[in-house]
Enzyme design. Structure first.
Site, PDB file in Angstrom:
ATOM      1  CG  HIS A 161     -24.811  86.514  11.779  1.00 49.37           C
ATOM      2  ND1 HIS A 161     -25.985  86.871  12.957  1.00 49.37           N
ATOM      3  CD2 HIS A 161     -25.007  87.532  10.959  1.00 49.37           C
ATOM      4  CE1 HIS A 161     -26.069  88.255  12.139  1.00 49.37           C
ATOM      5  NE2 HIS A 161     -25.336  88.403  10.892  1.00 49.37           N
ATOM      6  CG  ASP A 197     -22.821  93.011  11.700  1.00 46.04           C
ATOM      7  OD1 ASP A 197     -21.043  93.017  11.095  1.00 46.04           O
ATOM      8  OD2 ASP A 197     -23.803  93.237  11.681  1.00 46.04           O
ATOM      9  CG  HIS A 199     -27.207  91.791  10.546  1.00 42.35           C
ATOM     10  ND1 HIS A 199     -26.755  91.925   9.365  1.00 42.35           N
ATOM     11  CD2 HIS A 199     -28.688  91.803   9.630  1.00 42.35           C
ATOM     12  CE1 HIS A 199     -26.885  92.531   8.121  1.00 42.35           C
ATOM     13  NE2 HIS A 199     -28.334  92.261   8.283  1.00 42.35           N
ATOM     14  CG  ASP A 286     -23.351  95.485   8.686  1.00 38.86           C
ATOM     15  OD1 ASP A 286     -23.140  95.735   9.754  1.00 38.86           O
ATOM     16  OD2 ASP A 286     -24.058  93.671   8.641  1.00 38.86           O
TER      17      ASP A 286
HETATM   18 ZN   LIG Z   1     -24.169  92.470   9.923  1.00 40.71          ZN
END
Ligand SMILES: [Zn+2]
Length: 344
Positions: A161, A197, A199, A286
């Site tokens: 991120h 991931d 996200h 995740d």
């Molecule tokens: Zn994540």
């Protein structure tokens, strides 16, 4: 497969976060790396090595010098301003406000400028931990450059991120991007980053968005409902020379294995078409059904299959640890990907 790991990750630990209206213990906590390390030892994946310390130069290939200076010094500034606790930003530029193109001078204004959320704080030793996570990624990249078929960089804090000059989403330095750039700088003409991931890898996307030499493919929760929001739509395909080299696969809440695998296989084919000479995997697990902050439905055995399919690229591969917050299952799930790869 070698694992690169340093206990220095303990130097970063935000005490709390705000989650769905409650102040809770942060999900991104030191136990995460420890349970993955335990599993690596339990299954005998391979040697666990302490990464060497690198200069700032390979990190500055990805992040701006002013941002790195800010990360290094902001805690001292915070204390000098007479403040207790950890460094937290609390306000960001709204879409109705004009764009900002240079850092403001005030402490809180600068914190706002260099971040996009308050998922994680900056503690007295966050900078040191983030630097060591980048070292961990660089050491893994160097192992691959030295001829290893694959390596695992057990980075914490995670990185995908974090952009060229901003932190957020528990991430400060973009470990996967730093590793990918290292591979480029040391002889690989085309590097693919496969971000699995849950996200969207918004920081990685921002860093390589206008480049054709690093392809990013990211599978993630649709930003219409999922963090980090606003980025990660399929229409974001790269810019300028990078047009067509950014591939987003936003998926709905509740996505299960069949649906996820279809997107994964499409991305897999696109990466093969790109013909990378090296691969970096942003390894978040995740996507697991019991993850406390995610909404996909993958099960433990699926991670073995994912690893096996990644091996099919048949190029030098670096796995870089990203997210995964179902701590009890995190070790098995993450190492399943690595074992699936090794057995293929
Ligand atoms: Zn994540």
């Amino acid at each position: 497969m070698k694992t690169f790991y340093t206990a220095d990750h303990h130097l970063h630990h935000s005490g709390m976060e705000v989650s769905f209206g409650s102040i809770v213990e942060t999900f991104e906590k030191p136990e995460r790396a420890e349970i993955v390390l335990s599993r690596i030892k339990e299954v005998g994946l391979g040697p666990v090595l302490d990464p060497q310390r690198y200069e700032r130069e390979p990190i500055e290939r990805v992040h701006t010098a002013d941002y790195l200076d800010f990360l290094e010094n902001v805690f001292a500034e915070w204390r000098a301003a007479g403040r207790d606790g950890e460094v937290w930003p609390y306000s960001w530029r709204h879409r109705s406000m004009p764009p900002i193109d240079s850092p403001p001078s005030g402490l809180d204004a600068r914190l706002s400028y260099y971040s996009f959320d308050m998922a994680g704080s900056i503690t007295e030793t966050t900078w040191q931990a983030a630097r060591r996570a980048a070292d961990t990624a660089l050491a893994g990249a160097d192992a691959v450059l030295a001829g290893d078929r694959a390596a695992f960089s057990l980075c914490r804090p995670p990185g995908h991120h974090a952009g060229r000059d901003f932190f957020g989403g528990y991430c400060y330095l973009n470990n996967a991007a730093i590793a990918a750039q290292r591979l480029r700088d040391r002889g690989h003409d085309r590097v693919a980053i496969f971000d699995i991931d849950y996200h969207h890898g918004n920081g990685t996307q921002e860093i390589f968005y206008d480049r054709a030499d690093v392809l990013l493919a990211s599978l993630h929760g649709d930003p219409d409902f999922e963090f980090p929001f606003h980025l990660g739509y399929a229409r974001e395909r790269g810019a300028g020379p990078g047009e067509g080299y950014n591939l987003n696969y936003p998926l709905p809440a509740g996505t299960g294995w069949a649906e996820w695998r279809d997107a994964f296989e499409d991305a897999h084919a696109r990466i093969r078409d790109f013909q990378p000479s090296a691969l970096v995997v942003s390894l978040g697990v995740d996507t697991f059904k019991d993850d406390p902050i995610s909404q996909f439905m993958l099960e433990g055995g699926h991670f073995l299959l994912i690893g096996a399919r990644i091996a099919a690229f048949d190029v030098p591969t670096l796995f870089v640890m990203e997210g995964g917050y179902a701590v009890e299952a995190l070790g098995v799930n993450a190492v399943n990907v690595l074992q699936g790869f090794e057995r293929a």
